[in-house]
Enzyme design. Structure first.
Site, PDB file in Angstrom:
ATOM      1  N   ASP A  27      -4.537  10.662  -4.280  1.00 33.58           N
ATOM      2  CA  ASP A  27      -4.104  12.056  -4.319  1.00 33.58           C
ATOM      3  C   ASP A  27      -3.455  12.420  -5.657  1.00 33.58           C
ATOM      4  O   ASP A  27      -3.566  13.556  -6.114  1.00 33.58           O
ATOM      5  CB  ASP A  27      -3.091  12.340  -3.198  1.00 33.58           C
ATOM      6  CG  ASP A  27      -3.743  12.504  -1.836  1.00 33.58           C
ATOM      7  OD1 ASP A  27      -4.932  12.875  -1.784  1.00 33.58           O
ATOM      8  OD2 ASP A  27      -3.055  12.266  -0.823  1.00 33.58           O
ATOM      9  N   LYS A  34      -0.030   9.613   6.336  1.00 31.81           N
ATOM     10  CA  LYS A  34      -0.043   8.986   5.015  1.00 31.81           C
ATOM     11  C   LYS A  34       1.163   8.083   4.764  1.00 31.81           C
ATOM     12  O   LYS A  34       1.056   7.108   4.014  1.00 31.81           O
ATOM     13  CB  LYS A  34      -0.122  10.058   3.922  1.00 31.81           C
ATOM     14  CG  LYS A  34      -1.441  10.800   3.901  1.00 31.81           C
ATOM     15  CD  LYS A  34      -1.504  11.801   2.766  1.00 31.81           C
ATOM     16  CE  LYS A  34      -2.828  12.535   2.754  1.00 31.81           C
ATOM     17  NZ  LYS A  34      -2.970  13.432   1.590  1.00 31.81           N
TER      18      LYS A  34
END
Length: 293
Positions: free
Chosen positions: A114, A78
């Protein structure tokens, strides 16, 4: 007779390691079916490819050449992936972490769903939970997103703990810049006992507990019934940490809600269609054989 137009089609996928058990393909493809789309979602597991996280740029480039419309990015890529993108959406730029890449108009644009995914899951699964003082384990890509969500939700003091103490310190500094001095600090794992002693909640944001990384991220004796415990891992839905916390009487939040809400937001970015999160929650419950609570 007029020939009906073919259904819009999308090619999407997920890059990460140890992700073969992921339920993302089923979640996205089932939602695509509800919208009358031909949506294919493929797993690009770096373990299967025999590559490390540093290969994420090559995989991303190959996917772009093959005509993918977008990709999700998970552990441990990420943060690494940000160097390989043409643009970052504001939220992703603030976090320095990306979990969704959209290929559009010749550009690879990074987003982060997220943050909203965890915030929506927390509000739904732990309503009224006190957030004055929270300890968070993990300062990686998922950890950065969860930390932003917690401070946005009103956490007064967030303590970030990571085995990489410099990474924890870096995240705490970034949070202080964005949310104000004193809202976030960092601590070494050796100091967990003292910080958890008066905390309202614990958030676990490392891969420990995943099917590929079994185990507990901290000693069980550090938990106490007054503490709520939230998890980002969702395979399995009940991790060893959540099982131990439940047995002690803690309020708990599994990682399923975050997985669904971030997927719903990513689906919208990929297709431009408004998703049905409640139906996707039911899909998750069906896929793992759990009640859709």
């Amino acid at each position: 007779m007029t020939t009906p137009s073919p259904a819009p089609s999308y090619l999407t996928g997920l890059i990460g390691t140890g992700i073969r058990p992921s339920l993302s393909p089923a979640l996205h493809e089932r939602e695509g079916d509800r919208h009358g789309l031909r949506l294919l979602y493929r797993i690009l597991d770096l373990d299967v490819l025999g590559a490390g996280p540093e290969a994420v740029g090559e995989v991303l480039s190959a996917a772009r050449l093959l005509g993918f419309d977008g990709l999700n990015i998970t552990h441990p890529c990420k943060q690494v992936v940000t160097a390989h993108l043409d643009e970052l959406a504001p939220e992703a730029a603030r976090l320095g972490a990306v979990n969704t890449v959209v290929f559009r108009d010749g550009l690879a644009v990074g987003h982060n769903t997220d943050v909203t995914g965890f915030a929506q899951s927390f509000a739904r699964g732990l309503p009224g939970a006190p957030t004055g003082s929270v300890v968070q384990l993990g300062a990686g890509g998922a950890g950065a997103a969860v930390a932003h969500a917690l401070l946005t939700l009103g956490t007064d003091r967030l303590t970030v703990v990571d085995t990489d103490e410099e990474r924890a310190a870096s995240l705490a500094r970034a949070l202080g810049t964005h949310f104000g001095k004193g809202r976030a600090d960092h601590f070494s794992p050796a100091g967990l006992r003292s910080r958890l002693a008066d905390a309202d909640g614990l958030v676990h944001a490392t891969p420990t507990g995943m099917e590929a990384h079994p185990g507990l991220p901290l000693p069980v004796e550090l938990l106490r019934p007054e503490l709520w415990v939230a998890e980002v891992v969702y395979r399995p839905l009940e991790t060893a940490l959540l099982r131990a916390a439940t047995n002690l009487g803690c309020r708990t939040l599994d990682g399923g809600g975050m997985a669904v809400f971030q997927a719903a937001d990513a689906f919208c970015l990929f297709t431009g269609r408004e998703p049905h999160p409640e139906w996707m929650l039911a899909d998750l419950a069906d896929l793992v054989g759990a009640p859709a609570g």
